[in-house]
Scaffold this active site. Structure first.
Site, short mmCIF file in Angstrom:
data_model
loop_
_atom_site.label_atom_id
_atom_site.label_comp_id
_atom_site.label_asym_id
_atom_site.label_seq_id
_atom_site.Cartn_x
_atom_site.Cartn_y
_atom_site.Cartn_z
N GLU A 114 39.18 30.87 -20.92
CA GLU A 114 40.06 31.80 -20.21
C GLU A 114 41.42 31.88 -20.93
O GLU A 114 42.30 31.09 -20.63
CB GLU A 114 40.23 31.36 -18.77
CG GLU A 114 38.90 31.27 -18.00
CD GLU A 114 39.09 30.92 -16.54
OE1 GLU A 114 40.14 31.28 -15.95
OE2 GLU A 114 38.20 30.30 -15.96
N GLY A 131 36.16 23.94 -20.49
CA GLY A 131 37.37 24.74 -20.46
C GLY A 131 37.95 24.92 -19.09
O GLY A 131 38.50 23.99 -18.50
N GLY A 132 37.84 26.15 -18.55
CA GLY A 132 38.45 26.46 -17.27
C GLY A 132 39.85 27.00 -17.42
O GLY A 132 40.44 27.00 -18.51
N TRP A 143 32.72 29.45 -7.04
CA TRP A 143 33.71 28.39 -7.24
C TRP A 143 34.28 28.05 -5.87
O TRP A 143 34.87 28.93 -5.23
CB TRP A 143 34.83 28.87 -8.16
CG TRP A 143 35.87 27.81 -8.35
CD1 TRP A 143 36.97 27.58 -7.59
CD2 TRP A 143 35.88 26.82 -9.39
NE1 TRP A 143 37.66 26.50 -8.05
CE2 TRP A 143 37.02 26.02 -9.16
CE3 TRP A 143 35.03 26.52 -10.46
CZ2 TRP A 143 37.33 24.95 -10.00
CZ3 TRP A 143 35.36 25.46 -11.28
CH2 TRP A 143 36.49 24.69 -11.05
N MET A 172 33.22 36.55 -13.15
CA MET A 172 34.13 35.98 -12.16
C MET A 172 34.81 37.11 -11.38
O MET A 172 35.95 37.48 -11.65
CB MET A 172 35.16 35.07 -12.84
CG MET A 172 34.53 33.87 -13.53
SD MET A 172 35.73 32.75 -14.30
CE MET A 172 36.22 33.71 -15.73
N ASP A 193 26.90 -1.70 -19.65
CA ASP A 193 26.00 -0.71 -20.24
C ASP A 193 25.03 -0.12 -19.23
O ASP A 193 24.18 0.70 -19.59
CB ASP A 193 25.21 -1.34 -21.39
CG ASP A 193 26.12 -1.75 -22.56
OD1 ASP A 193 27.11 -1.04 -22.79
OD2 ASP A 193 25.82 -2.77 -23.20
#
Length: 401
Positions: free
Chosen positions: A172, A127-128, A383, A240, A101
């Site tokens: 996406e 996501g991605g 990225w 993006m 823990d």
């Protein structure tokens, strides 16, 4: 000094300062950190410190949380919560405790990073490109409330409490679909409703939690978002502005041009595959400039085999290059490589041994930072962290250092 002179002097100071207040505001600098890099040890949270990246960043987007069966899940619990870091590999120089823990894993390292660099926000990205197949069902009106609740419970409460300062949505793509999954027409309005639900639940647990979304720069994809509606729910709208051309195309091209290239053979009818076109479209749709974040790549798109005519640009290609396209790998190519910077489009290229890469070099990063400042955008995003050099060469250029 009498009162009239005091008033006049104050007005002059205000007028002098006004231009600098907008143009001189430091933009947000947002970088993605991948859980896969942390898991493999290729690029851990401590690397953010060792590379000098930490003081240059204002926000880290941790990629990715999964969307599975209408719920949010931690993608790799061993990497995120269980891995025990040694004194040598931890951010604060102390070994993790051994109890089941006790706080461990990348999430605990992110907490250590935030204590060391209080200016940093950390956001969980969902996501991605390879993980968006679950969004369409999760955002359905029958599922969205419980879906969002699961995301909040998984990443903002429980064992992850205190780690993340908000949520980043990287679906996406709505309507058009993506890798191994299809979209549906109602995704467009469901995306907006999902953001509204995230905003409601985030505000309910702690006002000020961030909500952001990474949106495409290609018009065929961003047309599937209600741009005129989503801005009111989002703190950041990251565009993006990369992958606008793919290395599966038969003619080499820029994948992250900021401005239109007049000689682009793929664009005779005005497809507008460049970053500024998307920025202006988002602004025209009513998204506030201070919410817009310009996305840039720390990697290149490689083509092969490619002849050396025109430095390899706009030349025939057969397949994607098999060589590493990260900036750190491109930087390490031998000196005989043909390197070009194209100031009119703010992007770069390399040709070497029948391989051609479109990528962004430090000069391009500086130009894109200046563009974000000139357009009074909220900042820049990239990225991703592991693709930079060990000294954070691209990030330093992007951050104006």
């Amino acid at each position: 000094m009498n009162s009239e002179w005091q008033v006049a002097w104050t007005l002059l100071l205000i007028l002098y300062a006004l231009p600098a207040l907008g143009a001189g505001t430091a933009p947000r600098v947002i970088g993605y950190l991948t859980e896969s890099g942390v898991e493999s040890g290729h690029y851990t949270v401590k690397n953010i410190v060792m590379s000098g990246a930490a003081p240059l960043l204002t926000q880290i987007d941790y990629a990715f949380g999964r969307v599975v069966k209408n719920r949010c899940e931690i993608d790799n619990e061993e990497a995120a919560l269980a891995h025990a870091y040694t004194a040598e590999t931890s951010v604060d120089g102390t070994a993790d405790l051994g109890g089941a823990d006790d706080p461990r894993g990348a999430f605990h390292q992110l907490l250590e990073l935030k204590r060391k660099y209080p200016q940093l926000k950390v956001v969980i990205s969902l996501g991605g490109w390879g993980g968006s197949s679950g969004f369409s069902n999760a955002a359905d009106p029958a599922n969205v409330r419980n879906f969002v609740h699961s995301c909040v419970a998984t990443f903002l409460q429980g064992r992850a409490a205190g780690v993340f300062d908000g949520v980043d949505i990287d679906w996406e793509y709505p309507v058009g679909g993506g890798l191994h999954h299809a979209g549906k027409p109602e995704d467009k309005k469901n995306f907006t409703a999902m953001l509204a639900e995230f905003r409601r639940q985030l505000d309910a647990i702690k006002p000020g939690l961030l909500l952001s979304a990474a949106l495409p720069a290609g018009e065929e994809d961003f047309a599937h978002f209600e741009l005129e509606k989503i801005g009111k729910y989002l703190d950041e709208v990251s565009i993006m502005a990369y992958d606008l051309h793919w290395n599966t195309e038969r003619i080499t091209n820029f994948h992250s041009a900021l401005f239109h290239a007049a000689a682009d053979p793929s664009d005779p009818s005005g497809q507008k595959r460049f970053g500024d076109y998307a920025v202006q479209a988002f602004l025209k749709a009513g998204i506030a400039p201070e919410k817009l974040i310009l996305g840039v790549p720390f990697y290149g798109k490689g083509y092969a085999p490619v002849g050396d005519g025109n430095h390899g640009l706009y030349q025939p290609s057969v397949r994607p290059s098999k060589l590493d396209g990260s900036y750190r790998a491109l930087k390490a190519l031998p000196g005989r490589a043909d390197r070009q910077y194209y100031p009119r489009v703010a992007s770069c290229s390399i040709w070497l041994d029948d391989n051609f890469w479109s990528y962004d070099c430090p000069e391009a990063m500086k130009a894109k930072r200046e563009y974000a400042l000139r357009e009074r955008l909220g900042g820049v995003m990239f990225w991703e962290l592991s693709q930079d050099t060990d000294s954070s060469e691209l990030l330093r250029a992007l951050a104006g250092r």
